[in-house]
Write an enzyme that holds these catalytic residues in place. Structure first.
Site, PDB file in Angstrom:
ATOM      1  N   SER A 182       0.788  -1.227   0.000  1.00 36.97           N
ATOM      2  CA  SER A 182       0.000   0.000   0.000  1.00 36.97           C
ATOM      3  C   SER A 182       0.821   1.278   0.000  1.00 36.97           C
ATOM      4  CB  SER A 182      -0.943   0.008   1.213  1.00 36.97           C
ATOM      5  OG  SER A 182      -0.203  -0.020   2.425  1.00 36.97           O
ATOM      6  N   HIS A 210      -5.775  -3.822  -1.682  1.00 41.07           N
ATOM      7  CA  HIS A 210      -5.539  -2.762  -2.661  1.00 41.07           C
ATOM      8  C   HIS A 210      -5.569  -3.287  -4.092  1.00 41.07           C
ATOM      9  CE1 HIS A 210      -4.569   0.666  -0.011  1.00 41.07           C
ATOM     10  NE2 HIS A 210      -4.162  -0.264   0.830  1.00 41.07           N
ATOM     11  N   LYS A 241     -12.421  -0.186   0.481  1.00 37.84           N
ATOM     12  CA  LYS A 241     -11.639   0.536  -0.526  1.00 37.84           C
ATOM     13  C   LYS A 241     -12.400   0.514  -1.854  1.00 37.84           C
ATOM     14  CE  LYS A 241      -7.346  -0.472   1.932  1.00 37.84           C
ATOM     15  NZ  LYS A 241      -7.498   0.645   2.845  1.00 37.84           N
TER      16      LYS A 241
END
Length: 393
Positions: A182, A210, A241
């Protein structure tokens, strides 16, 4: 007693500020989006993990509103007592199918998911081998287990093999890596990791927070990107996310692994169920992902444009093609100052410094989104160049 403790805490806080490591929290007065309102006015948001721009998508919001009427606000209970609804089971089924795993278990966050895996699966006779740059939740989860702990240098397959050789006497071995790191935007070499796991009879776990939603041909993450979906034993991830941006996490894995987690994983057993409104909205997100090819293409185009233009302007970016685009500054105080100057120029970003990243490697982590327009990206590049000039002056 607290008087002396207070003075010590204040001294520590002063040290953090003096070193340029203080992390202020800016309050936004609008829904999460490509443009948000802060105290200084309306700004472009380049620091959220809102990769596909779904955090304020009207269909997601509508699904959440409908879920409030149908399922209520919260469960007021843990899953095994009276905290499981049909919407939770349906989301687990859909995630399993989407990620190509046999079963899925929901958690209140991916931090909790990673905190509940290692202690449940591994004992003193086992070994966990972790990438040196793995997320803090993985590090903390490993600390909770009694397994032998080994690290290998970031994406270094020779070092990973060395650790596998050292641990051949272990009953079970688990290799764990972020799918995408990340702070750097680097992608883990999953084919090579899976090859080593096969050679040394180890399991593979990937935290794909991610990546899921936008990496891979259908957004199924780094295992899909690398063609190893059937070779990864556990996938942990977040709903906070690309998958809508609210909260919640999961472990998608082999059926027996998930079954054991339901019986013994402490963050699952002793935390309230995921709010039904989040589960229902996440189901709508999975519907949208089936036709989100244009969003993934837009995100890729924005990422390429930003990385190309910033390089042309002479900025140092860590290499890669992920939507995490770290602009390297080096000094923590300079990174914090750069972020302030960018905010004054209408671009909201955050400076990252120690202990989030290694000392001396402070950076501005730019997060591209499919919600950004080409003009937004160009405006961000212009703001960076102007802020750099201001700092030089």
């Amino acid at each position: 007693m607290y008087t002396s403790v207070r003075d010590e805490l204040r001294a520590t806080l002063d040290e953090i500020r003096d070193a340029g490591l203080h992390k202020p929290e800016r309050v936004i007065g609008t829904p999460q989006s490509a443009t948000v309102s802060v105290a200084s006015g309306e700004v472009l948001n380049f620091c959220a993990n809102n990769y596909l721009g779904l955090a304020d998508h009207p269909e997601v919001v509508a699904a959440a509103k409908e879920a409030l009427d149908r399922w209520g606000y919260g469960m007021a209970s843990v899953r095994f007592i009276c905290g499981t609804q049909e919407v939770h089971k349906e989301l687990e089924r859909r995630l399993s199918a989407f990620l190509g795993q046999e079963d899925t278990i929901l958690y209140s966050s991916c931090f909790d998911a990673n905190g509940g895996v290692f202690e449940t699966l591994l004992g003193p006779e086992d070994a966990v081998i972790s990438d040196a740059l793995n997320h803090a939740s993985i590090i903390d989860g490993i600390r909770l287990s009694k397994a032998r702990r080994h690290r290998y240098a970031n994406r270094d397959m020779a070092d990973l093999e060395k650790q596998l050789v050292r641990t051949q006497d272990a009953r079970r071995r688990l290799i764990v890596t972020d799918g995408v790191f990340s702070m750097d935007g680097y992608v883990a070499p999953l084919p090579e990791i899976c090859d080593l796991a096969d050679r040394y009879d180890a399991m593979v776990m990937v935290d794909d927070s991610h990546a899921v939603g936008f990496v891979g041909a259908k957004g199924r993450g780094t295992p899909e990107l690398h063609g190893v979906m059937d070779r990864v034993d556990l996938i942990t991830g977040t709903l906070g996310k690309a998958l809508g941006g609210a909260s919640g996490g999961y472990v998608a894995a082999r059926a027996e692994i998930v079954a054991l987690l339901r019986q013994r994983s402490r963050p699952y057993l002793f935390s309230n169920s995921l709010a039904p409104v989040i589960a229902a909205a996440s189901l709508k997100v999975l519907d949208l992902l089936e036709s989100a090819g244009d969003l993934r293409e837009k995100l890729a185009a924005n990422t390429e444009l930003f990385r190309t233009r910033m390089t042309e302007e002479g900025f140092e970016l860590l290499p890669g093609d992920h939507a995490i685009a770290p602009v390297m500054i080096g000094d923590a105080a300079r990174a914090a100052r750069m972020a302030e100057l960018l905010l004054e120029r209408g671009v909201y970003v955050i400076g990252f410094s120690y202990p989030v990243v290694p000392m001396g490697q402070a950076r501005i982590r730019v997060q591209l989104s499919a919600a950004h327009s080409t003009a937004d990206v160009e405006r961000a590049v212009a703001a960076f160049t102007d802020a750099r000039s201001a700092m030089a002056g």
